[in-house]
Design an enzyme around this catalytic site. Structure first.
Site, PDB file in Angstrom:
ATOM      1  N   ASP A  11       0.968  -1.132   0.028  1.00  0.00           N
ATOM      2  CA  ASP A  11       0.080  -0.061   0.051  1.00  0.00           C
ATOM      3  C   ASP A  11       0.843   1.168   0.079  1.00  0.00           C
ATOM      4  OD1 ASP A  11      -1.997  -1.905   0.323  1.00  0.00           O
ATOM      5  OD2 ASP A  11      -2.774  -1.340   2.127  1.00  0.00           O
ATOM      6  N   HIS A 169       3.418  -2.278   3.467  1.00  0.00           N
ATOM      7  CA  HIS A 169       3.280  -0.722   3.273  1.00  0.00           C
ATOM      8  C   HIS A 169       4.695  -0.245   2.598  1.00  0.00           C
ATOM      9  CE1 HIS A 169       0.150  -2.049   6.030  1.00  0.00           C
ATOM     10  NE2 HIS A 169      -0.599  -0.669   5.431  1.00  0.00           N
TER      11      HIS A 169
END
Length: 203
Positions: A11, A169
């Site tokens: 992400d 992430h």
């Protein structure tokens, strides 16, 4: 026993917590490139416009680009019209900065809305399918370390059947530090790095 398969996903969003490293996204892309691994990046629209060089590099390096909303708000806090507005704006920014259409790949911020029929219907109306994950690396925890991130993923791979989709992430220093050794460890386990499409049917 068949070899385990994983799809690595990241992400790409603003990191405001302790452990955020502005150099982490580039280090992650470097590690993936050196290992020859293609991943999927779910890009927040506002992040793309704030980090255009990094955002463009994701596609230039051959990775799949998905949509991760514009404001990174929990989708269930938005009305269906609000979901559509936010997702369309993220798509506009991603297309403008990166030059690729992120459809049909979408990931709800925090995973919030993945189980909501209303959110999923709003996404489908825009040509998207939500993509969740099977393994959470835990890199977003403030106490995460490179060792904890690597062990979480490697332990899951060693547990048996396909680990599936792994969540990371782009902002944690722990992820950037863990990734080269983690990828090497997965290779030693005989892991195949596969496209997201092998786990997600968007037909």
């Amino acid at each position: 026993m068949s070899e385990p398969r994983v799809a690595l996903t990241f992400d790409a969003e603003h990191g405001s917590r302790r452990g955020a490293d502005p150099d982490a996204p580039a280090r992650i892309l470097d590690a993936l490139g050196e290992a020859g691994v293609r991943a999927t990046f779910f890009v927040q629209g506002r992040w793309a416009t704030a980090q255009p060089q990094l955002a463009r590099r994701i596609a230039l390096d051959g990775h799949l680009v998905g949509n991760h909303s514009n404001y990174h708000a929990p989708m269930t806090l938005l009305s269906p019209a609000g979901v559509r507005t936010d997702v369309r704006e993220a798509e506009r920014r991603i297309l403008s900065v990166i030059g690729v259409d992120p459809r049909p790949w979408f990931r709800c911020p925090f995973g919030d809305g993945a189980d909501s029929a209303e959110v999923r219907a709003a996404l489908a109306e825009l040509g998207y399918a939500d993509v969740s994950w099977d393994v959470d690396s835990g890199d977003w925890h403030e106490e995460a370390t490179s060792e904890s991130v690597a062990s979480t993923v490697l332990d899951r791979v060693g547990d048996g059947p396909d680990p599936g989709i792994v969540l990371f992430h782009t902002w944690p220093a722990a992820t950037a530090e863990a990734l080269p050794g983690l990828v090497a460890g997965l290779v030693r386990l005989g892991t195949s790095f596969v496209p997201l499409e092998e786990f997600v049917d968007v037909a």
